[in-house]
Design a protein around this motif. Structure first.
Motif, short mmCIF file in Angstrom:
data_model
loop_
_atom_site.label_atom_id
_atom_site.label_comp_id
_atom_site.label_asym_id
_atom_site.label_seq_id
_atom_site.Cartn_x
_atom_site.Cartn_y
_atom_site.Cartn_z
N ALA A 70 2.98 3.68 6.05
CA ALA A 70 2.83 2.14 6.30
C ALA A 70 1.50 1.93 7.12
CB ALA A 70 4.07 1.48 7.28
N VAL A 71 1.26 2.97 7.92
CA VAL A 71 -0.10 2.68 8.84
C VAL A 71 -1.29 2.91 7.84
CG1 VAL A 71 -1.20 3.82 10.75
CG2 VAL A 71 1.15 3.19 11.03
N THR A 72 -1.15 4.37 6.86
CA THR A 72 -2.38 4.76 6.41
C THR A 72 -2.73 4.04 5.08
OG1 THR A 72 -1.17 6.57 5.47
CG2 THR A 72 -2.38 6.88 7.49
N GLU A 73 -1.50 3.72 4.13
CA GLU A 73 -1.82 3.10 3.10
C GLU A 73 -1.73 1.72 2.76
OE1 GLU A 73 0.87 5.07 0.14
OE2 GLU A 73 0.51 6.87 0.63
N GLN A 74 -0.98 1.27 3.88
CA GLN A 74 -0.95 -0.34 3.92
C GLN A 74 -1.59 -1.16 5.24
OE1 GLN A 74 0.50 -0.94 1.22
NE2 GLN A 74 1.84 0.74 0.56
N ASP A 75 -2.73 -0.59 5.21
CA ASP A 75 -3.67 -0.96 6.30
C ASP A 75 -4.40 -2.43 5.87
OD1 ASP A 75 -5.18 0.34 4.55
OD2 ASP A 75 -6.49 1.27 5.95
N ALA A 135 -7.62 -3.48 7.80
CA ALA A 135 -9.04 -2.97 7.52
C ALA A 135 -9.47 -3.01 6.16
CB ALA A 135 -8.84 -1.32 7.80
N GLU A 136 -8.73 -4.03 5.43
CA GLU A 136 -9.10 -4.28 3.93
C GLU A 136 -9.95 -5.61 3.97
OE1 GLU A 136 -9.84 -3.80 0.36
OE2 GLU A 136 -8.54 -2.36 1.23
N PRO A 137 -11.44 -5.43 3.27
CA PRO A 137 -12.14 -6.62 3.27
C PRO A 137 -12.14 -7.65 2.14
CG PRO A 137 -13.38 -4.59 2.68
CD PRO A 137 -11.92 -4.20 3.10
N PRO A 164 -9.94 -10.02 0.09
CA PRO A 164 -8.84 -11.08 0.27
C PRO A 164 -7.66 -10.82 -0.61
CG PRO A 164 -10.69 -12.21 0.05
CD PRO A 164 -11.31 -10.70 -0.32
N ASP A 165 -7.90 -10.32 -1.98
CA ASP A 165 -6.69 -10.01 -2.73
C ASP A 165 -5.91 -8.78 -2.25
OD1 ASP A 165 -7.27 -12.32 -4.05
OD2 ASP A 165 -8.46 -11.50 -5.79
N ARG A 166 -6.78 -7.54 -2.15
CA ARG A 166 -6.04 -6.54 -1.82
C ARG A 166 -5.45 -6.45 -0.54
NH1 ARG A 166 -7.05 -1.75 -4.40
NH2 ARG A 166 -7.11 -0.50 -2.32
N LYS A 167 -6.20 -7.26 0.59
CA LYS A 167 -5.70 -7.46 1.87
C LYS A 167 -4.15 -8.26 1.81
CE LYS A 167 -6.83 -9.18 6.38
NZ LYS A 167 -7.84 -10.17 7.16
N ALA A 168 -3.92 -9.13 0.84
CA ALA A 168 -2.78 -9.87 0.68
C ALA A 168 -1.73 -8.99 0.34
CB ALA A 168 -2.62 -11.03 -0.14
N ALA A 169 -2.15 -8.22 -0.89
CA ALA A 169 -0.97 -7.12 -1.28
C ALA A 169 -0.83 -6.06 -0.28
CB ALA A 169 -1.73 -6.53 -2.63
N LYS A 170 -1.80 -5.59 0.32
CA LYS A 170 -1.27 -4.59 1.27
C LYS A 170 -0.20 -5.22 2.45
CE LYS A 170 -4.83 -1.06 1.08
NZ LYS A 170 -6.00 -0.39 1.70
N ARG A 171 -0.52 -6.41 2.75
CA ARG A 171 0.06 -7.03 3.72
C ARG A 171 1.71 -7.29 3.22
NH1 ARG A 171 -1.92 -11.72 3.92
NH2 ARG A 171 -3.37 -11.22 5.81
N ILE A 172 1.70 -7.67 2.11
CA ILE A 172 3.19 -7.58 1.48
C ILE A 172 3.74 -6.18 1.31
CG2 ILE A 172 4.36 -8.28 -0.67
CD1 ILE A 172 2.43 -10.28 -1.13
N ALA A 173 3.07 -5.27 1.18
CA ALA A 173 3.59 -3.82 1.23
C ALA A 173 3.92 -3.42 2.69
CB ALA A 173 2.43 -3.04 0.41
N PHE A 174 2.96 -3.86 3.29
CA PHE A 174 3.21 -3.42 4.93
C PHE A 174 4.54 -3.93 5.17
CE2 PHE A 174 2.97 -4.09 9.41
CZ PHE A 174 2.56 -2.90 9.96
N LEU A 175 4.96 -5.36 5.08
CA LEU A 175 6.18 -5.98 5.55
C LEU A 175 7.20 -5.37 4.93
CD1 LEU A 175 4.93 -9.71 5.54
CD2 LEU A 175 5.11 -8.22 7.53
#
Length: 255
Positions: free
Chosen positions: A95-100, A103-105, A107-118
């Motif tokens: 969760a800390v390394t792959e779903q960071d 640190a993702e600039p 916006p689309d990837r940031k939203a996807a990583k946020r969902i994966a992190f949750l």
């Protein structure tokens, strides 16, 4: 019981699939694993940093193997609490390394990583609940507290004052009774001691008076017997002397 048989395989399935994928194709996870190792080396002292000098691919495969093994055990209900705890440990670095997402600039990837992190955080919560599930049996902490209460009750029951006499009033009453018993014994001992002393004094006076009364008689008897003994000794001495003289005279005549 039926709910656990259904919920455990559902909770373990994503980890088993992810572990198989990591062991078969560790490439997509190597970058995240290497970043995690570099971060760990930077925070550890120089003497301990050498222990993290391992291949990122080895780390990915070991983590995947742990997920396969622990997920399988959890799915079949074998050591479920320990298996759930191991899976919870493997979720944290992922969760800390792959779903960071922080640190993702993009916006689309940031939203996807946020969902994966949750989602990973939700899985972590479910695993923590499963690791503490005692299946209706008392937990170790509850059994420890119960054992402590039973030990205290056993000790209280073994005390001389009894299990129900733990209050201060009962203690004061027992102490008062003990003091009264000591006082009664002291008074009895003093009275008996005075009586014994008086008796001993009277008996001593009687013995002394008796000894004085019989002293003269004892002295006269001793004198009488002393004279008889002396006369007997004198007579025996003369008889022995006459016998010796006759024996000597007979020997001289024989010669």
């Amino acid at each position: 019981m039926l709910m656990r048989r259904i919920a455990r395989p559902l909770l373990a399935a994503p980890f088993v699939v992810d572990g198989v994928s990591a062991c078969v194709d560790p490439g997509p996870r190597l970058k995240a694993a290497d970043a995690l190792l570099q971060r760990g080396r930077g925070r550890l002292p120089d003497t301990a940093a050498g222990t993290l000098n391992v291949d990122p691919e080895t780390v990915v495969r070991v983590n995947g193997g742990a997920q396969i093994l622990a997920g399988t055990l959890l799915a079949f209900g074998k050591a479920p609490r320990s298996a759930a705890f191991v899976l919870a440990v493997t979720v944290i670095p992922t969760a800390v390394t792959e779903q960071d997402f922080w640190a993702e600039p993009d916006p689309d990837r940031k939203a996807a990583k946020r969902i994966a992190f949750l989602k990973d955080v939700g899985l972590l919560g479910g695993l923590l609940i499963a690791s503490g599930d005692t299946e209706g049996r008392p937990s170790l902490s509850w059994r420890g507290r119960r054992a402590a209460r039973e030990a205290r009750a056993t000790v209280a029951a073994a005390l001389p004052i009894g299990a129900s006499a733990g209050s201060s009033d009962a203690l004061r009453e027992r102490a008062h009774d003990a003091v009264e018993q000591v006082r009664a014994l002291s008074a009895t001992a003093a009275t008996r001691g005075a009586e014994l002393a008086a008796t001993a004094q009277v008996r001593g006076s009687e013995i002394a008076e008796t000894a004085r009364e019989h002293a003269a008689e004892i002295a006269d008897t001793a004198k009488e017997h002393t004279g008889d003994i002396a006369d007997t000794v004198k007579r025996s001495g003369r008889d022995w002397a006459d016998l010796i003289r006759r024996r000597v005279a007979d020997r001289l005549e024989e010669r």
